[in-house]
Each structure stands twice: as C-alpha cells, then as structure tokens.
Design a protein around this motif. Structure first.
Motif, PDB file in Angstrom:
ATOM      1  N   GLN A   1     -23.365  -1.114  -7.696  1.00  0.00           N
ATOM      2  CA  GLN A   1     -24.621  -1.821  -7.449  1.00  0.00           C
ATOM      3  C   GLN A   1     -25.439  -1.870  -8.727  1.00  0.00           C
ATOM      4  N   VAL A   2     -25.814  -3.080  -9.110  1.00  0.00           N
ATOM      5  CA  VAL A   2     -26.588  -3.256 -10.338  1.00  0.00           C
ATOM      6  C   VAL A   2     -28.035  -2.829 -10.107  1.00  0.00           C
ATOM      7  N   ARG A   3     -28.554  -2.099 -11.060  1.00  0.00           N
ATOM      8  CA  ARG A   3     -29.945  -1.660 -10.982  1.00  0.00           C
ATOM      9  C   ARG A   3     -30.584  -1.795 -12.350  1.00  0.00           C
ATOM     10  N   LEU A   4     -31.789  -2.357 -12.372  1.00  0.00           N
ATOM     11  CA  LEU A   4     -32.559  -2.511 -13.602  1.00  0.00           C
ATOM     12  C   LEU A   4     -33.888  -1.801 -13.417  1.00  0.00           C
ATOM     13  N   VAL A   5     -34.247  -0.948 -14.356  1.00  0.00           N
ATOM     14  CA  VAL A   5     -35.490  -0.190 -14.264  1.00  0.00           C
ATOM     15  C   VAL A   5     -36.282  -0.372 -15.552  1.00  0.00           C
ATOM     16  N   GLU A   6     -37.462  -0.980 -15.415  1.00  0.00           N
ATOM     17  CA  GLU A   6     -38.319  -1.200 -16.573  1.00  0.00           C
ATOM     18  C   GLU A   6     -39.267  -0.014 -16.772  1.00  0.00           C
ATOM     19  N   SER A   7     -39.680   0.154 -18.015  1.00  0.00           N
ATOM     20  CA  SER A   7     -40.687   1.164 -18.332  1.00  0.00           C
ATOM     21  C   SER A   7     -41.408   0.741 -19.609  1.00  0.00           C
ATOM     22  N   GLY A   8     -42.555   1.382 -19.861  1.00  0.00           N
ATOM     23  CA  GLY A   8     -43.252   1.160 -21.119  1.00  0.00           C
ATOM     24  C   GLY A   8     -44.526   0.338 -21.021  1.00  0.00           C
ATOM     25  N   GLY A   9     -44.864  -0.146 -19.852  1.00  0.00           N
ATOM     26  CA  GLY A   9     -46.088  -0.935 -19.731  1.00  0.00           C
ATOM     27  C   GLY A   9     -47.322  -0.050 -19.773  1.00  0.00           C
ATOM     28  N   GLY A  10     -48.484  -0.699 -19.717  1.00  0.00           N
ATOM     29  CA  GLY A  10     -49.725   0.046 -19.714  1.00  0.00           C
ATOM     30  C   GLY A  10     -50.902  -0.821 -20.110  1.00  0.00           C
ATOM     31  N   LEU A  11     -52.023  -0.164 -20.371  1.00  0.00           N
ATOM     32  CA  LEU A  11     -53.253  -0.846 -20.777  1.00  0.00           C
ATOM     33  C   LEU A  11     -53.422  -0.699 -22.287  1.00  0.00           C
ATOM     34  N   VAL A  12     -53.526  -1.823 -22.966  1.00  0.00           N
ATOM     35  CA  VAL A  12     -53.683  -1.802 -24.420  1.00  0.00           C
ATOM     36  C   VAL A  12     -54.792  -2.769 -24.815  1.00  0.00           C
ATOM     37  N   GLN A  13     -55.183  -2.733 -26.075  1.00  0.00           N
ATOM     38  CA  GLN A  13     -56.192  -3.638 -26.589  1.00  0.00           C
ATOM     39  C   GLN A  13     -55.535  -4.800 -27.333  1.00  0.00           C
ATOM     40  N   ALA A  14     -56.261  -5.883 -27.423  1.00  0.00           N
ATOM     41  CA  ALA A  14     -55.755  -7.035 -28.165  1.00  0.00           C
ATOM     42  C   ALA A  14     -55.398  -6.611 -29.588  1.00  0.00           C
ATOM     43  N   ALA A  24     -30.278  -0.373 -17.581  1.00  0.00           N
ATOM     44  CA  ALA A  24     -29.380  -1.026 -16.627  1.00  0.00           C
ATOM     45  C   ALA A  24     -28.266  -0.082 -16.205  1.00  0.00           C
ATOM     46  N   SER A  25     -27.916  -0.139 -14.946  1.00  0.00           N
ATOM     47  CA  SER A  25     -26.801   0.659 -14.435  1.00  0.00           C
ATOM     48  C   SER A  25     -26.017  -0.171 -13.439  1.00  0.00           C
ATOM     49  N   GLY A  26     -24.767   0.236 -13.195  1.00  0.00           N
ATOM     50  CA  GLY A  26     -23.935  -0.486 -12.243  1.00  0.00           C
ATOM     51  C   GLY A  26     -23.199  -1.656 -12.848  1.00  0.00           C
ATOM     52  N   GLY A  27     -23.143  -1.718 -14.169  1.00  0.00           N
ATOM     53  CA  GLY A  27     -22.529  -2.816 -14.870  1.00  0.00           C
ATOM     54  C   GLY A  27     -21.025  -2.798 -14.819  1.00  0.00           C
ATOM     55  N   PRO A  28     -20.257  -3.374 -15.779  1.00  0.00           N
ATOM     56  CA  PRO A  28     -20.650  -3.425 -17.202  1.00  0.00           C
ATOM     57  C   PRO A  28     -21.540  -4.612 -17.544  1.00  0.00           C
ATOM     58  N   PHE A  29     -22.359  -4.482 -18.597  1.00  0.00           N
ATOM     59  CA  PHE A  29     -23.320  -5.493 -18.988  1.00  0.00           C
ATOM     60  C   PHE A  29     -23.024  -6.121 -20.339  1.00  0.00           C
ATOM     61  N   SER A  30     -21.904  -5.765 -20.923  1.00  0.00           N
ATOM     62  CA  SER A  30     -21.669  -6.194 -22.301  1.00  0.00           C
ATOM     63  C   SER A  30     -21.663  -7.707 -22.453  1.00  0.00           C
ATOM     64  N   ARG A  31     -21.304  -8.448 -21.392  1.00  0.00           N
ATOM     65  CA  ARG A  31     -21.274  -9.899 -21.524  1.00  0.00           C
ATOM     66  C   ARG A  31     -22.312 -10.581 -20.624  1.00  0.00           C
ATOM     67  N   ALA A 115     -29.139 -12.978 -11.510  1.00  0.00           N
ATOM     68  CA  ALA A 115     -28.880 -12.485 -10.161  1.00  0.00           C
ATOM     69  C   ALA A 115     -29.553 -11.157  -9.894  1.00  0.00           C
ATOM     70  N   TYR A 116     -29.918 -10.461 -10.958  1.00  0.00           N
ATOM     71  CA  TYR A 116     -30.453  -9.110 -10.813  1.00  0.00           C
ATOM     72  C   TYR A 116     -31.798  -8.998 -11.496  1.00  0.00           C
ATOM     73  N   TRP A 117     -32.714  -8.302 -10.822  1.00  0.00           N
ATOM     74  CA  TRP A 117     -34.085  -8.163 -11.314  1.00  0.00           C
ATOM     75  C   TRP A 117     -34.557  -6.722 -11.159  1.00  0.00           C
ATOM     76  N   GLY A 118     -35.396  -6.296 -12.098  1.00  0.00           N
ATOM     77  CA  GLY A 118     -36.059  -5.015 -11.966  1.00  0.00           C
ATOM     78  C   GLY A 118     -37.318  -5.149 -11.120  1.00  0.00           C
ATOM     79  N   GLN A 119     -38.015  -4.027 -10.963  1.00  0.00           N
ATOM     80  CA  GLN A 119     -39.202  -4.010 -10.113  1.00  0.00           C
ATOM     81  C   GLN A 119     -40.448  -4.443 -10.865  1.00  0.00           C
ATOM     82  N   GLY A 120     -40.369  -4.499 -12.193  1.00  0.00           N
ATOM     83  CA  GLY A 120     -41.492  -4.944 -13.002  1.00  0.00           C
ATOM     84  C   GLY A 120     -42.343  -3.803 -13.533  1.00  0.00           C
TER      85      GLY A 120
END
Length: 127
Positions: A1-14, A24-31, A115-120
């Motif tokens: 099962q493909v799973r995508l997990v994003e991280s690193g967002g937050g509140l920043v200034q201009a 990413a997990s559940g691949g392979p994703f090389s192509r 076909a696959y999306w993370g949660q954002g």
C-alpha cells in the motif's frame, strides 16, 4: 500500500525559507512522477512542481519558478520542496503526490497522473 507523508510546514514570515519533505512507502518509486500541489482556502488544488526519474526532469509552475526547488533522494524514497523568498500568496496546504509515467509535461501539471496523495501540510506566510 502506497503511503505519502508530508512534513515541514509551519508559520513563517514573508521572505523566509521552508523545506517540505514527503516520505514515501509501499513503492518502488524509482520510476514514479513525484509532485507537489497546493490548495489555498476557497481555491482549487494547483500544481507547484514535479520531478521525474530523468536527469533534467523537473517542472515548475510559473508562480514559483526561481524560488522553489524540487528534489528527490531515491535511496530514502523522499521528495523535497525547498521554498525560498516566500510570499503571503504561497499560503496553502501543500500536498505530495505520486503517479506513474507516460504523461506529457502538460499533463504532469494536472491532477490526472497522480494516483496517490499525502494528507497535506500547512504553510502560512505572514506579511
């Protein structure tokens, strides 16, 4: 099962920089085509950047070209989005997406190949 997990967002200034990661997990994703999209409140989800397995296979929305850089670490199955010179209009939920090949550059900038999306992850840029 493909799973995508994003991280690193937050509140920043201009003008600040932020790096998003997509594990990413559940691949392979090389192509796979890997991409970032974003969605601001009340707006459609829009293409930000995509990367393919070819050496020069990166593509960007005009609004982020020169400020954002997409990259991938195939050994770690991770895709990054380095965002520099952030603007308030970059505020959105950023989504990681993965899809198979065989699409044109124009198609890669739409939702069609993915076909696959993370949660954002939320990125908020204050002025």
């Amino acid at each position: 099962q493909v799973r995508l997990v994003e991280s690193g967002g937050g509140l920043v200034q201009a003008g600040d920089s932020v790096r998003l990661s997509c594990a990413a997990s559940g691949g392979p994703f090389s192509r796979y085509i890997m991409a970032w999209f974003r969605q601001a409140p009340g707006k459609d989800r829009e293409f930000v950047a995509a990367i393919t397995w070819t050496i020069d296979g990166t593509h960007y929305a005009d609004s982020v070209k020169g400020r954002f850089t997409i990259s991938r670490d195939s050994a770690k199955n991770t895709v990054y989005l380095q965002m520099n010179s952030l603007r308030p209009e970059d505020t959105a939920v950023y989504y990681c997406a993965a899809g198979g090949g065989g699409f044109t550059i124009t198609q890669m900038k739409t939702l069609v190949p993915y076909a696959y999306w993370g949660q954002g992850t939320q990125v908020t840029v204050s002025s």
